[in-house]
Design an enzyme around this catalytic site. Sequence first.
Site, PDB file in Angstrom:
ATOM      1  N   GLY A  45     -26.666 -11.538  43.708  1.00 39.03           N
ATOM      2  CA  GLY A  45     -25.994 -10.201  42.588  1.00 39.03           C
ATOM      3  C   GLY A  45     -26.531  -9.961  41.335  1.00 39.03           C
ATOM      4  N   ASP A 101     -24.185 -11.136  37.636  1.00 33.92           N
ATOM      5  CA  ASP A 101     -23.874  -9.861  38.156  1.00 33.92           C
ATOM      6  C   ASP A 101     -22.447 -10.262  37.112  1.00 33.92           C
ATOM      7  OD1 ASP A 101     -22.414 -10.950  39.614  1.00 33.92           O
ATOM      8  OD2 ASP A 101     -23.222  -9.915  41.673  1.00 33.92           O
ATOM      9  N   ASP A 104     -15.730 -12.890  37.329  1.00 32.73           N
ATOM     10  CA  ASP A 104     -14.144 -12.674  37.639  1.00 32.73           C
ATOM     11  C   ASP A 104     -13.911 -14.347  37.346  1.00 32.73           C
ATOM     12  OD1 ASP A 104     -12.497 -11.389  39.026  1.00 32.73           O
ATOM     13  OD2 ASP A 104     -13.473 -12.631  40.986  1.00 32.73           O
ATOM     14  N   PHE A 150     -11.886  -4.244  42.563  1.00 35.63           N
ATOM     15  CA  PHE A 150     -13.282  -4.787  42.923  1.00 35.63           C
ATOM     16  C   PHE A 150     -14.323  -3.746  42.683  1.00 35.63           C
ATOM     17  CE2 PHE A 150     -16.508  -6.295  45.796  1.00 35.63           C
ATOM     18  CZ  PHE A 150     -16.143  -7.352  46.179  1.00 35.63           C
ATOM     19  N   VAL A 151     -15.809  -4.205  42.395  1.00 34.25           N
ATOM     20  CA  VAL A 151     -17.065  -3.772  41.986  1.00 34.25           C
ATOM     21  C   VAL A 151     -17.911  -3.477  42.532  1.00 34.25           C
ATOM     22  CG1 VAL A 151     -16.168  -2.374  39.399  1.00 34.25           C
ATOM     23  CG2 VAL A 151     -16.623  -4.781  40.058  1.00 34.25           C
ATOM     24  N   ASP A 157     -22.188  -6.308  45.543  1.00 38.60           N
ATOM     25  CA  ASP A 157     -21.900  -5.355  46.640  1.00 38.60           C
ATOM     26  C   ASP A 157     -20.085  -5.497  47.511  1.00 38.60           C
ATOM     27  OD1 ASP A 157     -22.053  -8.739  47.066  1.00 38.60           O
ATOM     28  OD2 ASP A 157     -21.315  -8.342  48.784  1.00 38.60           O
ATOM     29  N   ARG A 163     -24.949  -2.638  47.449  1.00 40.33           N
ATOM     30  CA  ARG A 163     -26.019  -3.556  46.441  1.00 40.33           C
ATOM     31  C   ARG A 163     -27.048  -1.799  45.404  1.00 40.33           C
ATOM     32  NH1 ARG A 163     -25.150  -8.400  46.495  1.00 40.33           N
ATOM     33  NH2 ARG A 163     -25.083  -9.625  48.418  1.00 40.33           N
TER      34      ARG A 163
HETATM   35  P1  IMP Z   1     -16.100 -16.049  39.768  1.00 39.21           P
HETATM   36  O1  IMP Z   1     -17.041 -17.013  40.556  1.00 39.21           O
HETATM   37  O2  IMP Z   1     -14.776 -16.093  40.516  1.00 39.21           O
HETATM   38  O3  IMP Z   1     -16.619 -15.382  38.474  1.00 39.21           O
HETATM   39  O4  IMP Z   1     -16.799 -14.521  40.871  1.00 39.21           O
HETATM   40  C1  IMP Z   1     -18.274 -15.144  40.682  1.00 39.21           C
HETATM   41  C2  IMP Z   1     -19.163 -14.232  41.906  1.00 39.21           C
HETATM   42  O5  IMP Z   1     -17.838 -13.413  42.688  1.00 39.21           O
HETATM   43  C3  IMP Z   1     -19.949 -12.971  41.023  1.00 39.21           C
HETATM   44  O6  IMP Z   1     -21.358 -13.492  41.431  1.00 39.21           O
HETATM   45  C4  IMP Z   1     -20.007 -12.282  42.391  1.00 39.21           C
HETATM   46  O7  IMP Z   1     -21.048 -12.455  43.429  1.00 39.21           O
HETATM   47  C5  IMP Z   1     -18.516 -12.310  42.408  1.00 39.21           C
HETATM   48  N1  IMP Z   1     -17.940 -10.943  42.575  1.00 39.21           N
HETATM   49  C6  IMP Z   1     -16.534 -11.199  42.241  1.00 39.21           C
HETATM   50  N2  IMP Z   1     -15.707  -9.799  41.505  1.00 39.21           N
HETATM   51  C7  IMP Z   1     -16.693  -9.147  42.037  1.00 39.21           C
HETATM   52  C8  IMP Z   1     -16.662  -7.540  42.502  1.00 39.21           C
HETATM   53  O8  IMP Z   1     -15.437  -7.179  41.658  1.00 39.21           O
HETATM   54  N3  IMP Z   1     -17.628  -7.067  43.251  1.00 39.21           N
HETATM   55  C9  IMP Z   1     -18.636  -7.674  43.159  1.00 39.21           C
HETATM   56  N4  IMP Z   1     -18.345  -9.145  43.893  1.00 39.21           N
HETATM   57  C10 IMP Z   1     -17.629  -9.810  43.075  1.00 39.21           C
HETATM   58 MG    MG Z   2     -22.502 -13.377  42.514  1.00 32.49          MG
END
Ligand code: IMP
Ligand code: MG
Length: 173
Positions: A45, A101, A104, A150-151, A157, A163
């Site tokens: 991403g 990217d 979350d 969700f973005v 993606d 993307r």
């Molecule tokens: P985390 O581990 O929960 O912080 O999530 C991080 C990863 O989840 C990012 O590197 C993204 O690839 C994916 N992700 C989380 N939220 C989104 C979203 O809203 N859109 C797209 N990808 C997301």
């Molecule tokens: Mg990612």
Amino acid sequence: MAQRSQTLRTLLSADQISARVGELADQVADVYAGQEIALVPILLGSVIFVADLIRRLPLDMAIHMCGLSSYRGRATRPGELSWTLPPPDDLAGRHVLVVDDILDTGATLERVVRAIGGQQPASLRSCVLLARRGARVEPDFFGFRIGDGFVVGYGLDYGDRFRNLPYIAVIEP
Ligand code: IMP
Ligand code: MG
């Protein structure tokens, strides 16, 4: 094949992103002035973001990569994390900047920081384009703070799609 009927609402325009990436590059450049950095983008991403960021960073740098999959191609709950590409193992004594990217929950960044931190880098910081409010870790640098939703676009993606959008949009539920 995914259906082509999601409704997208623009959240950040290409111009807004470009302006903010420039400011972010200035911040990063100030912190690392005179130092060489080792960039570690987290695939997949972050590729568009990092490509724009590095062209605005007047620093000596080496670019590495790592990949983590959360088995979350779609807008579902986070699953278990596994390396699709482990981080490089020659980061000892170097100034490492991990780039992603979106932060979350923070699980992905935590995992990467733990793996790289064990190598005793000279410094270890993180830079994300988007930081979700309420994440359990704070990035050292971030572009925009965003809420729920969700973005997609600019590298992000939904089931491998979107993307390539030059802007960032929220998928309407
Ligand atoms: P985390 O581990 O929960 O912080 O999530 C991080 C990863 O989840 C990012 O590197 C993204 O690839 C994916 N992700 C989380 N939220 C989104 C979203 O809203 N859109 C797209 N990808 C997301
Ligand atoms: Mg990612």
